[in-house]
Design a protein around this motif. Structure first.
Motif, PDB file in Angstrom:
ATOM      1  N   GLY A   6      16.280  -0.374   6.763  1.00 51.21           N
ATOM      2  CA  GLY A   6      16.560  -0.991   5.471  1.00 51.21           C
ATOM      3  C   GLY A   6      18.043  -0.977   5.130  1.00 51.21           C
ATOM      4  O   GLY A   6      18.796  -0.139   5.611  1.00 51.21           O
ATOM      5  N   GLU A   7      18.431  -1.904   4.286  1.00 54.06           N
ATOM      6  CA  GLU A   7      19.797  -1.926   3.775  1.00 54.06           C
ATOM      7  C   GLU A   7      19.780  -1.610   2.283  1.00 54.06           C
ATOM      8  O   GLU A   7      18.728  -1.666   1.632  1.00 54.06           O
ATOM      9  N   ARG A   8      20.937  -1.271   1.772  1.00 56.28           N
ATOM     10  CA  ARG A   8      21.058  -0.869   0.379  1.00 56.28           C
ATOM     11  C   ARG A   8      20.415  -1.898  -0.547  1.00 56.28           C
ATOM     12  O   ARG A   8      20.682  -3.086  -0.458  1.00 56.28           O
ATOM     13  N   GLY A   9      19.545  -1.424  -1.454  1.00 58.02           N
ATOM     14  CA  GLY A   9      18.929  -2.294  -2.444  1.00 58.02           C
ATOM     15  C   GLY A   9      17.567  -2.826  -2.073  1.00 58.02           C
ATOM     16  O   GLY A   9      16.804  -3.230  -2.964  1.00 58.02           O
ATOM     17  N   VAL A  10      17.217  -2.857  -0.789  1.00 54.80           N
ATOM     18  CA  VAL A  10      15.911  -3.385  -0.387  1.00 54.80           C
ATOM     19  C   VAL A  10      14.804  -2.578  -1.062  1.00 54.80           C
ATOM     20  O   VAL A  10      14.774  -1.349  -0.995  1.00 54.80           O
ATOM     21  N   THR A  11      13.903  -3.281  -1.728  1.00 49.31           N
ATOM     22  CA  THR A  11      12.821  -2.639  -2.480  1.00 49.31           C
ATOM     23  C   THR A  11      11.482  -3.119  -1.953  1.00 49.31           C
ATOM     24  O   THR A  11      11.215  -4.328  -1.935  1.00 49.31           O
ATOM     25  N   ALA A  12      10.657  -2.194  -1.489  1.00 51.94           N
ATOM     26  CA  ALA A  12       9.322  -2.517  -0.987  1.00 51.94           C
ATOM     27  C   ALA A  12       8.320  -2.374  -2.124  1.00 51.94           C
ATOM     28  O   ALA A  12       8.260  -1.338  -2.789  1.00 51.94           O
ATOM     29  N   ALA A  13       7.547  -3.424  -2.359  1.00 53.47           N
ATOM     30  CA  ALA A  13       6.608  -3.454  -3.479  1.00 53.47           C
ATOM     31  C   ALA A  13       5.564  -2.346  -3.364  1.00 53.47           C
ATOM     32  O   ALA A  13       5.276  -1.836  -2.271  1.00 53.47           O
ATOM     33  N   ASN A  14       4.990  -1.995  -4.501  1.00 52.74           N
ATOM     34  CA  ASN A  14       3.977  -0.951  -4.549  1.00 52.74           C
ATOM     35  C   ASN A  14       2.787  -1.307  -3.667  1.00 52.74           C
ATOM     36  O   ASN A  14       2.300  -2.443  -3.682  1.00 52.74           O
ATOM     37  N   HIS A  15       2.289  -0.340  -2.897  1.00 48.23           N
ATOM     38  CA  HIS A  15       1.130  -0.553  -2.046  1.00 48.23           C
ATOM     39  C   HIS A  15       0.554   0.797  -1.654  1.00 48.23           C
ATOM     40  O   HIS A  15       1.172   1.841  -1.866  1.00 48.23           O
ATOM     41  N   PHE A  16      -0.634   0.786  -1.076  1.00 47.77           N
ATOM     42  CA  PHE A  16      -1.234   2.018  -0.577  1.00 47.77           C
ATOM     43  C   PHE A  16      -1.685   1.812   0.867  1.00 47.77           C
ATOM     44  O   PHE A  16      -1.920   0.683   1.312  1.00 47.77           O
ATOM     45  N   ASP A  17      -1.783   2.921   1.583  1.00 51.38           N
ATOM     46  CA  ASP A  17      -2.304   2.920   2.951  1.00 51.38           C
ATOM     47  C   ASP A  17      -3.550   3.789   2.991  1.00 51.38           C
ATOM     48  O   ASP A  17      -3.618   4.833   2.336  1.00 51.38           O
ATOM     49  N   GLY A  18      -4.518   3.361   3.792  1.00 49.67           N
ATOM     50  CA  GLY A  18      -5.744   4.146   3.898  1.00 49.67           C
ATOM     51  C   GLY A  18      -5.524   5.461   4.626  1.00 49.67           C
ATOM     52  O   GLY A  18      -6.048   6.499   4.232  1.00 49.67           O
TER      53      GLY A  18
END
Length: 600
Positions: A461-473
């Motif tokens: 990742g680079e500065r600022g990259v935002t991964a949306a909320n999620h869940f993993d089983g």
């Protein structure tokens, strides 16, 4: 006597030196020396003349080469200026996509001027996702309407103004401003609930191979000595704030599982978390100048007693962190940009670059995303190689690019079957992270159930990259090799407040499209839509805990816990999921709470 005198006279004549011949020889010698002197002088003059001619020719050649270089450099500069001003750099080609006649004429003129150049078929051209003229006209009307709205807006995107030139440079911004959060996206499926047509597959890819980006031009022309290294790259220095520095943090005291059963982890609302440290203020955590207080338990991976306690926390499905993870520290020294790029170039591992028109990234299943009815997807793949991605990531660290600018995310992974193959066939991901590639159960806390593993997944990742909320089983072990990320974790029983898509088989299953950067602006109708405002209001009260995961650490995320991730600087992170814990934790919920029935 006379005879004797005559004889003596005869002898004297015979033996007397020939003065005439001697005088002739002396004269010839003088003439020869004069001739030799004259020839030498002429030879010197000729050599001097030749030397000067040779020197003049050399100077003329150097001047010619210098003029040629100047002409080439000037031509290149003119070309880049024309290219950067004459066409959009990011996003869809809005002008061509919405002016069919102009585009057709442009292609026809190119065909006439260069008969060998073939016009690409319509399926390969970069055009609007909607193919019919009616759809294009509607899109054009919508963008025109939004452009008019922008003239009266003070803040179109959180914390940043958008000018008309920004829109022409990156029209996707408009679609992410009012087009992301809508009824179709919340359903996560098309209106007729049909799978996406395979012919739309080309739309999910972006060709960037021959594009020259403004940040590349800035980097090539930059001469910042402080960021130069042996490779003359001006963007290899440390970021503005290095979050890998342990002095920035205050850590909690060691506690056993018995001491932590009540009130652990300490949760706050998303409203409180993002008010204290807004998402877009990466370099200025609030309150200013105070250390970041960690609340999750930190266990030393090299300490047997603390590692034993970490297993107890895992059994109770409670999040925690491991520090001093040996193989991560070793990989940190090894994983330079040059080393990783060489591995991807040699096909030791496979990776690709994703592109978003903003800093916000959300996963989706492209097989189920119907472009014609759902519009633009959150991200698309481009053809960046790792070296080019790393170059932009260093640029992002140095320039601190705003969230409304395009961001790039490099993803890679290895299948679960690789761990059972001979080691000489392994990729560098498996070789450098052996605990993530374990084959026997319960031999390492980093991968307790290899049979249920889905392989190693890595994100650069680079500065600022935002991964949306999620869940993993599966239970998730997230290891940070380089850099740092900010993780906001929410337990499963907060599902109803996070806008999670819970219907299986939909394009956004397990994920949310809520960009929490907009939480402070949930009351502004000019920034968010009515539907998005409604979801943001619910999200404000969602319970969560935050932590900063930095190089050498591993974060344990229990099954079905939500995680929202913000890259604080250029980073490399790998994770492995193994084993699904269905029941979860009595206090925080489990699999039922993230199902369509339980997430109400």
């Amino acid at each position: 006597m006379k005879s004797i005198d005559k004889a003596s006279n005869g002898l004297s004549k015979r033996h007397r030196p020939n003065t005439t011949a001697t005088r002739a020889d002396t004269s010839d010698t003088k003439k020869g020396s004069l001739l030799t002197s004259r020839q030498s002088r002429q030879r010197e003059i000729r050599h001097e003349r030749l030397r000067k001619e040779r020197q003049r020719d050399n100077l003329l050649m150097v001047a010619t080469i210098f003029v040629f270089i100047l002409v080439v450099a000037f031509s290149v500069i003119l070309y880049h200026v024309w290219k950067s001003q004459g066409q959009p750099t990011f996003g869809l080609n809005y002008y061509y996509a919405n002016n069919t006649t102009i585009k057709t004429n442009h292609d026809a003129n190119n065909q006439k001027s260069n008969p060998k150049q073939k016009v690409p078929p319509p399926s390969r051209r970069q055009s609007s996702p909607q193919s019919s003229p009616e759809s294009r006209n509607k899109e054009k009307e919508r963008i025109t309407r939004l452009l008019k709205e922008l003239e009266t807006l003070d803040q179109a995107i959180v914390g940043d103004k958008i000018s008309r030139s920004d829109i022409l440079l990156n029209p996707d911004l408009l679609l992410f401003r009012n087009g992301t959060i809508n009824e179709r996206h919340w359903k996560g499926k098309s209106s007729d609930d049909k799978p996406v047509d395979s012919s739309d597959g080309e739309f999910f890819k972006l060709s960037r191979l021959f594009d020259t980006f403004p940040w590349e031009q800035d980097e090539d022309m930059s001469n910042r000595k402080i960021y130069k290294d042996a490779n003359s790259d001006p963007y290899t220095g440390k970021p503005y704030m290095d979050y890998t520095n342990p002095l920035l943090y205050i850590y909690p005291s060691f506690r056993t599982i018995e001491e932590s059963k009540q009130g652990y982890p300490r949760l706050s609302t998303l409203q409180e978390i993002f008010s204290a440290w807004p998402q877009d203020e990466i370099d200025r955590p609030r309150p200013a100048l105070e250390p970041i207080r960690e609340t999750l338990q930190h266990f030393d991976y090299t300490n047997a007693d603390e590692l034993y306690e970490a297993w107890n926390f895992m059994d109770q499905q409670l999040p925690f962190k491991l520090t001093n993870v040996t193989e991560l520290l070793e990989a940190n020294l090894k994983w330079t940009d040059a080393y990783v790029a060489e591995q991807f170039q040699s096909r030791s591992a496979k990776g690709n670059c994703q592109e978003s028109p903003t800093s916000f990234f959300a996963f989706y299943d492209r097989r189920k995303w119907e472009v014609a009815t759902m519009g633009l997807p959150p991200t698309r793949d481009n053809d960046f190689g790792f070296r080019r991605w790393a170059k932009h990531a260093r640029f992002a660290d140095h320039e601190r690019i705003p969230s409304r600018r395009p961001h790039f995310y490099w993803q890679a992974g290895v299948p679960k079957e690789e761990r059972y193959q001979p080691k000489d066939t392994w990729s560098f991901l498996s070789l450098d992270l052996p605990s993530f590639s374990a084959t026997e159960p319960n031999t390492t806390i980093l991968c307790p159930d290899p049979a249920q593993s889905k392989g190693i997944q890595c994100r650069f990742g680079e500065r600022g990259v935002t991964a949306a909320n999620h869940f993993d089983g599966g239970q998730n072990m997230v290891g940070m090799i380089t850099g740092a990320k900010r993780y906001i974790l929410s337990p499963p029983n907060q599902c109803s407040k996070l806008g999670i898509h819970t219907e299986r088989g939909t394009a956004l299953y397990r994920h949310s499209l809520l960009n929490l950067e907009r939480l402070p602006f949930s009351d502004s109708s000019s920034v968010t839509s009515d539907l998005e405002r409604e979801w943001l209001e619910q999200a404000k009260s969602a319970q969560a805990v935050e932590t900063v995961l930095k190089a050498g650490e591993v974060l344990f995320i229990p099954s079905h816990w939500f995680h929202y991730i913000i890259s604080l600087q250029k980073n490399a992170q790998c994770n492995v999921r193994s084993g699904i814990h269905v029941e979860g934790n009595d206090q925080f919920g489990g699999q039922y709470h993230v199902s369509a029935e339980g997430c109400q």
